[in-house]
Design a protein around this motif. Sequence first.
Motif, PDB file in Angstrom:
ATOM      1  N   THR A   5       0.825  -1.204   0.000  1.00  0.00           N
ATOM      2  CA  THR A   5       0.000   0.000   0.000  1.00  0.00           C
ATOM      3  C   THR A   5       0.860   1.255   0.000  1.00  0.00           C
ATOM      4  O   THR A   5       2.026   1.236   0.411  1.00  0.00           O
ATOM      5  N   SER A   6       0.256   2.348  -0.422  1.00  0.00           N
ATOM      6  CA  SER A   6       0.936   3.641  -0.387  1.00  0.00           C
ATOM      7  C   SER A   6       1.319   4.016   1.040  1.00  0.00           C
ATOM      8  O   SER A   6       2.385   4.595   1.279  1.00  0.00           O
ATOM      9  N   THR A   7       0.454   3.687   1.987  1.00  0.00           N
ATOM     10  CA  THR A   7       0.723   3.978   3.394  1.00  0.00           C
ATOM     11  C   THR A   7       2.020   3.330   3.860  1.00  0.00           C
ATOM     12  O   THR A   7       2.880   3.966   4.466  1.00  0.00           O
ATOM     13  N   ARG A  20      -1.208   4.916  -6.733  1.00  0.00           N
ATOM     14  CA  ARG A  20      -0.680   5.691  -5.606  1.00  0.00           C
ATOM     15  C   ARG A  20       0.704   5.238  -5.175  1.00  0.00           C
ATOM     16  O   ARG A  20       1.229   5.705  -4.174  1.00  0.00           O
ATOM     17  N   LEU A  21       1.296   4.308  -5.937  1.00  0.00           N
ATOM     18  CA  LEU A  21       2.568   3.720  -5.533  1.00  0.00           C
ATOM     19  C   LEU A  21       3.736   4.185  -6.402  1.00  0.00           C
ATOM     20  O   LEU A  21       4.741   3.478  -6.518  1.00  0.00           O
ATOM     21  N   ASN A  22       3.624   5.382  -6.961  1.00  0.00           N
ATOM     22  CA  ASN A  22       4.703   5.866  -7.818  1.00  0.00           C
ATOM     23  C   ASN A  22       5.943   6.278  -7.028  1.00  0.00           C
ATOM     24  O   ASN A  22       6.983   6.579  -7.617  1.00  0.00           O
ATOM     25  N   HIS A  23       5.851   6.305  -5.708  1.00  0.00           N
ATOM     26  CA  HIS A  23       7.029   6.612  -4.900  1.00  0.00           C
ATOM     27  C   HIS A  23       7.801   5.364  -4.506  1.00  0.00           C
ATOM     28  O   HIS A  23       8.861   5.464  -3.866  1.00  0.00           O
ATOM     29  N   CYS A  82       4.423   2.038   1.945  1.00  0.00           N
ATOM     30  CA  CYS A  82       5.555   2.499   1.140  1.00  0.00           C
ATOM     31  C   CYS A  82       6.062   3.850   1.630  1.00  0.00           C
ATOM     32  O   CYS A  82       7.273   4.087   1.712  1.00  0.00           O
ATOM     33  N   THR A  83       5.151   4.726   1.983  1.00  0.00           N
ATOM     34  CA  THR A  83       5.534   6.034   2.522  1.00  0.00           C
ATOM     35  C   THR A  83       6.352   5.876   3.797  1.00  0.00           C
ATOM     36  O   THR A  83       7.372   6.548   3.984  1.00  0.00           O
ATOM     37  N   ALA A 116       7.091  -2.356  -4.021  1.00  0.00           N
ATOM     38  CA  ALA A 116       5.645  -2.424  -3.827  1.00  0.00           C
ATOM     39  C   ALA A 116       5.084  -3.540  -4.692  1.00  0.00           C
ATOM     40  O   ALA A 116       5.512  -3.736  -5.843  1.00  0.00           O
ATOM     41  N   GLU A 161      -4.646   1.144  -6.095  1.00  0.00           N
ATOM     42  CA  GLU A 161      -3.459   1.243  -5.244  1.00  0.00           C
ATOM     43  C   GLU A 161      -2.202   1.475  -6.085  1.00  0.00           C
ATOM     44  O   GLU A 161      -1.322   2.257  -5.700  1.00  0.00           O
TER      45      GLU A 161
END
Length: 216
Positions: free
Chosen positions: A171-173, A197-200, A175-176, A187, A194
Amino acid sequence: MRNINAVLFDMDGTLIDSEYFYFSNWAPILKSDYDFEIDFDDWIRDFAGHTLKDNVEMLNREHQLQVDEEDMWFATRANYAKANMKNIRLMPHAKEILEKAKAEGLTLGLVTSSYQTTVQTVLGEHQLLDYFSFFVTRELVESPKPNPEPYLLAVEKLNIPKEEIVVIEDTSTGCTAAKDAGLYCIAVSKQAVERQRLNHADLLLNDLAEVKNSLF
């Protein structure tokens, strides 16, 4: 891929196929107690990867509900008990990647927003507990994901350079949290909402088989 000595795994949605389980136990409560309906896409977009506290705050803030955190905690735990968390399945290739990582001599840790009892119940049922050197669970941190505290605690436990650690999240959460802790994050998700939102993430893959192939 890189000179790694440790892998930190998220649990829900990464190693275990738990998100539909949680959705199916939250949705009836929201409908019966608050006349608020959600579908599974809503769950993935707004709830997955967050703590109960965060989800309650989101419901009250974004939807003007008056959800009591303690009431929701007892209601969801009652539903979980009736539904039996031991029935939660592993994600495809979960045991395979853990076996390969251990065979390669890597140290494995679990970093999750779930409580230790959930870890013991679900991973214990699948006989996966012994793969891990340590567990960072919800009760061990003051600020859960997306705060980096859980991963910083894991780094402290490992006592190796961050450059030798890889995180696996869905999840983005999560991963952040990993990225803000200064860690390399892979990821893994097939959920379109989802993935957007995972481009980071440092690397975005579809499943754990792809993760295994990228690591070894």
